[in-house]
Design a protein around this motif. Structure first.
Motif, PDB file in Angstrom:
ATOM      1  N   GLY A   9       0.879  -1.166   0.000  1.00 42.98           N
ATOM      2  CA  GLY A   9       0.000   0.000   0.000  1.00 42.98           C
ATOM      3  C   GLY A   9       0.910   1.207   0.000  1.00 42.98           C
ATOM      4  N   SER A  10       0.496   2.274  -0.658  1.00 43.68           N
ATOM      5  CA  SER A  10       1.394   3.433  -0.767  1.00 43.68           C
ATOM      6  C   SER A  10       0.582   4.700  -0.976  1.00 43.68           C
ATOM      7  N   ASP A  11       0.925   5.758  -0.239  1.00 38.74           N
ATOM      8  CA  ASP A  11       0.233   7.036  -0.433  1.00 38.74           C
ATOM      9  C   ASP A  11       0.926   7.893  -1.476  1.00 38.74           C
ATOM     10  N   SER A  12       2.226   8.031  -1.375  1.00 37.87           N
ATOM     11  CA  SER A  12       2.911   8.946  -2.292  1.00 37.87           C
ATOM     12  C   SER A  12       3.939   8.254  -3.182  1.00 37.87           C
ATOM     13  N   GLY A  13       3.884   6.918  -3.250  1.00 41.34           N
ATOM     14  CA  GLY A  13       4.636   6.197  -4.274  1.00 41.34           C
ATOM     15  C   GLY A  13       5.942   5.555  -3.851  1.00 41.34           C
ATOM     16  N   SER A  14       6.471   5.913  -2.671  1.00 40.75           N
ATOM     17  CA  SER A  14       7.777   5.357  -2.295  1.00 40.75           C
ATOM     18  C   SER A  14       7.693   3.868  -1.990  1.00 40.75           C
ATOM     19  N   THR A  15       6.666   3.464  -1.281  1.00 35.55           N
ATOM     20  CA  THR A  15       6.522   2.032  -0.957  1.00 35.55           C
ATOM     21  C   THR A  15       6.274   1.226  -2.232  1.00 35.55           C
ATOM     22  N   GLN A  16       5.549   1.841  -3.145  1.00 30.58           N
ATOM     23  CA  GLN A  16       5.317   1.190  -4.440  1.00 30.58           C
ATOM     24  C   GLN A  16       6.650   0.937  -5.156  1.00 30.58           C
ATOM     25  N   LYS A  17       7.541   1.923  -5.118  1.00 32.98           N
ATOM     26  CA  LYS A  17       8.841   1.768  -5.787  1.00 32.98           C
ATOM     27  C   LYS A  17       9.672   0.678  -5.122  1.00 32.98           C
ATOM     28  N   PRO A  52       3.925   1.988   4.269  1.00 28.61           N
ATOM     29  CA  PRO A  52       4.553   3.100   4.979  1.00 28.61           C
ATOM     30  C   PRO A  52       3.848   3.259   6.321  1.00 28.61           C
ATOM     31  N   THR A  53       4.510   3.913   7.252  1.00 26.26           N
ATOM     32  CA  THR A  53       3.803   4.346   8.457  1.00 26.26           C
ATOM     33  C   THR A  53       3.304   5.763   8.198  1.00 26.26           C
ATOM     34  N   VAL A  54       2.046   5.985   8.461  1.00 21.96           N
ATOM     35  CA  VAL A  54       1.437   7.296   8.199  1.00 21.96           C
ATOM     36  C   VAL A  54       0.768   7.800   9.474  1.00 21.96           C
ATOM     37  N   ASN A  55       0.424   9.064   9.466  1.00 23.53           N
ATOM     38  CA  ASN A  55      -0.346   9.641  10.589  1.00 23.53           C
ATOM     39  C   ASN A  55       0.222   9.307  11.968  1.00 23.53           C
ATOM     40  N   HIS A  56       1.529   9.425  12.083  1.00 24.58           N
ATOM     41  CA  HIS A  56       2.190   9.197  13.389  1.00 24.58           C
ATOM     42  C   HIS A  56       1.888   7.804  13.943  1.00 24.58           C
ATOM     43  N   GLY A  57       2.259   6.795  13.218  1.00 23.47           N
ATOM     44  CA  GLY A  57       2.208   5.447  13.773  1.00 23.47           C
ATOM     45  C   GLY A  57       1.162   4.526  13.193  1.00 23.47           C
ATOM     46  N   GLY A  84       8.693  -2.029   5.730  1.00 17.69           N
ATOM     47  CA  GLY A  84       8.003  -0.807   6.119  1.00 17.69           C
ATOM     48  C   GLY A  84       8.826   0.417   5.779  1.00 17.69           C
ATOM     49  N   LEU A  85       8.144   1.443   5.273  1.00 17.12           N
ATOM     50  CA  LEU A  85       8.822   2.705   5.009  1.00 17.12           C
ATOM     51  C   LEU A  85       8.484   3.711   6.092  1.00 17.12           C
ATOM     52  N   GLY A  86       9.474   4.512   6.450  1.00 17.70           N
ATOM     53  CA  GLY A  86       9.260   5.530   7.463  1.00 17.70           C
ATOM     54  C   GLY A  86      10.382   6.543   7.422  1.00 17.70           C
ATOM     55  N   ASP A  87      10.260   7.518   8.288  1.00 21.35           N
ATOM     56  CA  ASP A  87      11.225   8.612   8.365  1.00 21.35           C
ATOM     57  C   ASP A  87      11.763   8.660   9.795  1.00 21.35           C
ATOM     58  N   GLN A  88      13.006   8.215   9.961  1.00 20.06           N
ATOM     59  CA  GLN A  88      13.563   8.003  11.313  1.00 20.06           C
ATOM     60  C   GLN A  88      13.896   9.294  12.054  1.00 20.06           C
ATOM     61  N   GLU A  90      12.153  12.591  11.396  1.00 21.10           N
ATOM     62  CA  GLU A  90      10.902  13.337  11.584  1.00 21.10           C
ATOM     63  C   GLU A  90       9.941  12.585  12.521  1.00 21.10           C
ATOM     64  N   TYR A  91       9.969  11.271  12.451  1.00 24.94           N
ATOM     65  CA  TYR A  91       9.049  10.436  13.253  1.00 24.94           C
ATOM     66  C   TYR A  91       9.864   9.411  14.057  1.00 24.94           C
ATOM     67  N   ALA A  92      10.812   9.953  14.824  1.00 24.77           N
ATOM     68  CA  ALA A  92      11.793   9.094  15.499  1.00 24.77           C
ATOM     69  C   ALA A  92      11.154   8.150  16.515  1.00 24.77           C
ATOM     70  N   THR A  94       8.001   6.878  16.297  1.00 24.85           N
ATOM     71  CA  THR A  94       7.007   5.971  15.690  1.00 24.85           C
ATOM     72  C   THR A  94       7.568   5.378  14.395  1.00 24.85           C
ATOM     73  N   PHE A  95       8.888   5.251  14.357  1.00 28.14           N
ATOM     74  CA  PHE A  95       9.539   4.835  13.111  1.00 28.14           C
ATOM     75  C   PHE A  95       9.055   3.442  12.671  1.00 28.14           C
ATOM     76  N   VAL A  96       8.572   3.373  11.457  1.00 31.89           N
ATOM     77  CA  VAL A  96       8.049   2.142  10.824  1.00 31.89           C
ATOM     78  C   VAL A  96       7.114   1.333  11.738  1.00 31.89           C
ATOM     79  N   ASP A  97       6.398   2.026  12.619  1.00 35.26           N
ATOM     80  CA  ASP A  97       5.463   1.362  13.541  1.00 35.26           C
ATOM     81  C   ASP A  97       4.500   0.404  12.841  1.00 35.26           C
ATOM     82  N   VAL A 142      13.463   6.305   2.784  1.00 34.24           N
ATOM     83  CA  VAL A 142      13.898   6.977   1.547  1.00 34.24           C
ATOM     84  C   VAL A 142      14.116   8.470   1.760  1.00 34.24           C
ATOM     85  N   GLU A 143      13.640   9.004   2.883  1.00 38.59           N
ATOM     86  CA  GLU A 143      13.882  10.420   3.177  1.00 38.59           C
ATOM     87  C   GLU A 143      15.321  10.640   3.646  1.00 38.59           C
ATOM     88  N   ARG A 144      15.799   9.773   4.519  1.00 37.86           N
ATOM     89  CA  ARG A 144      17.109   9.990   5.170  1.00 37.86           C
ATOM     90  C   ARG A 144      18.214   9.085   4.655  1.00 37.86           C
TER      91      ARG A 144
END
Ligand code: FMN
Length: 164
Positions: A9-17, A52-57, A84-88, A90-92, A94-97, A142-144
């Motif tokens: 599942g992917s909102d903005s395409g990174s998990t899809q890639k 991805p993890t979205v909406n804070h967890g 799981g995709l996440g941003d370690q 910005e969301y340290a 709840t990373f890949v919760d 993919v952010e960091r």
């Protein structure tokens, strides 16, 4: 190598890639969870699932509906591996919760979870997706750490192949 599904599942395409990169390692096509019939999952030897993890967890929204259906499946003959995709940064905390939500439901349905992954090399503070000092599956940021994605995928795919 057959009988393997790569679902994302992917909102903005990174998990899809990333799903496509993983699928390539197994010579299959990746599939969007929104487009598949969840009832088909028990027929696979290995189902590789990504969110991805979205909406804070939280899990990506297409997975919400699918997880309700997966709860009713019998996955006793199916191995499940999760990425799981996440941003370690910005969301340290709840990373890949969301990997934990996929793992919980699949485990309750009888699946064996394979593909646990070391936490070394990440700078998060907390994650529900950690168990016994490891991530429940492959963590991708993919952010960091975009430059590490391909080598992580390559190594994880080898790990999964060795577990089959
Ligand atoms: C509103 C919002 C909330 C997010 N919450 C989290 C989070 O709690 N934990 C995390 O690890 N990443 C979080 N992320 C980062 C995404 O998981 C990351 O950007 C991911 O690569 C997006 O994947 P996608 O392009 O497949 O949707 C969040 C991103 C956004 C935009």
């Amino acid at each position: 190598m057959e009988n393997i599904a790569v679902i994302y599942g992917s909102d903005s395409g990174s998990t899809q890639k990333v799903a496509a990169q993983i699928a390539e390692k197994f010579n299959v096509s990746s599939q969007d969870i929104a487009d598949i019939d969840v009832d088909d999952l028990p027929q696979y030897e290995l189902v590789i699932m990504g969110t991805p993890t979205v909406n804070h967890g939280e899990v990506q929204s297409d997975w919400d509906y699918a997880l309700n259906e997966i709860e009713d499946l019998d996955l006793a003959e199916t191995k499940v591996a999760i990425f799981g995709l996440g941003d370690q940064l910005e969301y340290a905390d709840t990373f890949v919760d969301a990997m934990a939500d996929l793992a919980d439901v699949c485990e309750d349905a009888g699946a064996e979870i394979i593909g646990q992954w070391p936490t070394e090399g990440y700078e998060h503070s907390e994650s529900r997706a950690e168990e016994d000092g490891q991530f429940l599956g492959l963590a991708i940021d993919v952010e960091r750490q975009a430059n590490l994605t391909q080598q992580r995928v390559d190594k994880w795919a080898e790990l999964l192949k060795a577990s089959l």
